[in-house]
Design an enzyme around this catalytic site. Structure first.
Site, mmCIF file in Angstrom:
data_model
loop_
_atom_site.group_PDB
_atom_site.id
_atom_site.type_symbol
_atom_site.label_atom_id
_atom_site.label_comp_id
_atom_site.label_asym_id
_atom_site.label_seq_id
_atom_site.Cartn_x
_atom_site.Cartn_y
_atom_site.Cartn_z
ATOM 1 N N HIS A 196 -43.324 22.478 -7.230
ATOM 2 C CA HIS A 196 -43.677 23.889 -7.435
ATOM 3 C C HIS A 196 -44.840 23.957 -8.398
ATOM 4 O O HIS A 196 -44.889 23.233 -9.395
ATOM 5 C CB HIS A 196 -42.487 24.697 -7.956
ATOM 6 N N ASN A 206 -45.067 20.230 -13.190
ATOM 7 C CA ASN A 206 -44.301 19.314 -14.024
ATOM 8 C C ASN A 206 -43.762 18.192 -13.141
ATOM 9 O O ASN A 206 -43.425 18.421 -11.979
ATOM 10 C CB ASN A 206 -43.136 20.046 -14.698
ATOM 11 N N HIS A 226 -46.590 26.180 -11.088
ATOM 12 C CA HIS A 226 -46.411 27.335 -11.975
ATOM 13 C C HIS A 226 -47.741 28.069 -12.114
ATOM 14 O O HIS A 226 -48.775 27.431 -12.388
ATOM 15 C CB HIS A 226 -45.998 26.892 -13.378
ATOM 16 N N ASP A 283 -40.771 33.674 -11.247
ATOM 17 C CA ASP A 283 -39.845 32.794 -11.968
ATOM 18 C C ASP A 283 -38.723 33.643 -12.577
ATOM 19 O O ASP A 283 -38.953 34.725 -13.097
ATOM 20 C CB ASP A 283 -40.595 32.028 -13.065
ATOM 21 N N ILE A 284 -37.505 33.103 -12.513
ATOM 22 C CA ILE A 284 -36.336 33.831 -13.018
ATOM 23 C C ILE A 284 -36.347 33.922 -14.547
ATOM 24 O O ILE A 284 -35.702 34.808 -15.115
ATOM 25 C CB ILE A 284 -35.037 33.155 -12.507
ATOM 26 N N VAL A 302 -36.335 21.401 -11.536
ATOM 27 C CA VAL A 302 -36.010 21.648 -10.123
ATOM 28 C C VAL A 302 -36.826 20.659 -9.298
ATOM 29 O O VAL A 302 -38.074 20.659 -9.371
ATOM 30 C CB VAL A 302 -36.319 23.092 -9.696
HETATM 31 P P1 5GP Z 1 -39.713 23.110 -13.822
HETATM 32 O O1 5GP Z 1 -39.089 23.065 -15.195
HETATM 33 O O2 5GP Z 1 -38.906 22.300 -12.825
HETATM 34 O O3 5GP Z 1 -41.167 22.796 -13.793
HETATM 35 O O4 5GP Z 1 -39.635 24.624 -13.371
HETATM 36 C C1 5GP Z 1 -38.535 25.180 -12.739
HETATM 37 C C2 5GP Z 1 -38.687 26.668 -12.881
HETATM 38 O O5 5GP Z 1 -37.813 27.278 -11.947
HETATM 39 C C3 5GP Z 1 -38.319 27.211 -14.255
HETATM 40 O O6 5GP Z 1 -39.436 27.905 -14.792
HETATM 41 C C4 5GP Z 1 -37.122 28.104 -13.998
HETATM 42 O O7 5GP Z 1 -37.109 29.253 -14.794
HETATM 43 C C5 5GP Z 1 -37.273 28.428 -12.514
HETATM 44 N N1 5GP Z 1 -36.036 28.674 -11.816
HETATM 45 C C6 5GP Z 1 -34.907 27.917 -11.893
HETATM 46 N N2 5GP Z 1 -33.964 28.425 -11.099
HETATM 47 C C7 5GP Z 1 -34.508 29.522 -10.492
HETATM 48 C C8 5GP Z 1 -33.995 30.463 -9.561
HETATM 49 O O8 5GP Z 1 -32.854 30.408 -9.096
HETATM 50 N N3 5GP Z 1 -34.834 31.453 -9.182
HETATM 51 C C9 5GP Z 1 -36.112 31.557 -9.668
HETATM 52 N N4 5GP Z 1 -36.842 32.584 -9.225
HETATM 53 N N5 5GP Z 1 -36.621 30.680 -10.550
HETATM 54 C C10 5GP Z 1 -35.823 29.675 -10.961
#
Ligand code: 5GP
Ligand code: ZN
Length: 114
Positions: free
Chosen positions: A101, A88, A103, A31-32, A97
């Site tokens: 995915h 999520n 986590h 994760d970024i 996103v």
């Molecule tokens: P969500 O909030 O949708 O469950 O998680 C999305 C996750 O994707 C977040 O933890 C966020 O930090 C990660 N994320 C968003 N954009 C990028 C990206 O461009 N690269 C990577 N490696 N992670 C990302």
């Protein structure tokens, strides 16, 4: 591919990511914006926007994502001490996103969800 989907672009190598695992079906990458010492995302290569969109024919997919997460947790050394797996879903679930995915968070004592 979902139009303009960030994670499809990572799958297709149109955007860089720190990929830690890949096979025919899935990709795992760091994760970024990590929320724990290890914070990886395990995603299917196929575009599925949310877990609400999973169909009966895809029912084994989340299980395989989970099995990969357990293998990664073992590799990282915290399978026995513990870790957290999260999907999520949609805005109140914290999804930002819209490509499913899983986590994988580990490497420290995690606190309550909320
Ligand atoms: P969500 O909030 O949708 O469950 O998680 C999305 C996750 O994707 C977040 O933890 C966020 O930090 C990660 N994320 C968003 N954009 C990028 C990206 O461009 N690269 C990577 N490696 N992670 C990302
Ligand atoms: Zn996608």
């Amino acid at each position: 591919m979902g139009a303009d989907c960030l994670f499809c672009k990572i799958v297709n190598r149109e955007l860089p990511a720190d990929i830690v695992f890949e096979d025919d079906e899935m990709v795992a990458f760091n994760d970024i914006n990590p929320q724990a010492p290890t914070h990886m995302l395990i995603i299917p290569k196929s575009h599925i926007a949310t877990v609400n969109d999973l169909t009966e024919s895809e029912v084994d997919l989340p299980g395989r994502l989970i099995l990969r997460a357990t293998a990664l947790a073992s590799e990282k050394g915290f399978a026995d001490s513990g870790y957290r797996l999260i999907f999520n879903c949609n805005s109140e679930g914290g999804q930002t996103v819209f490509h499913i995915h899983l986590h994988l968070l580990g490497g420290r004592q995690l606190t309550a969800l909320g």
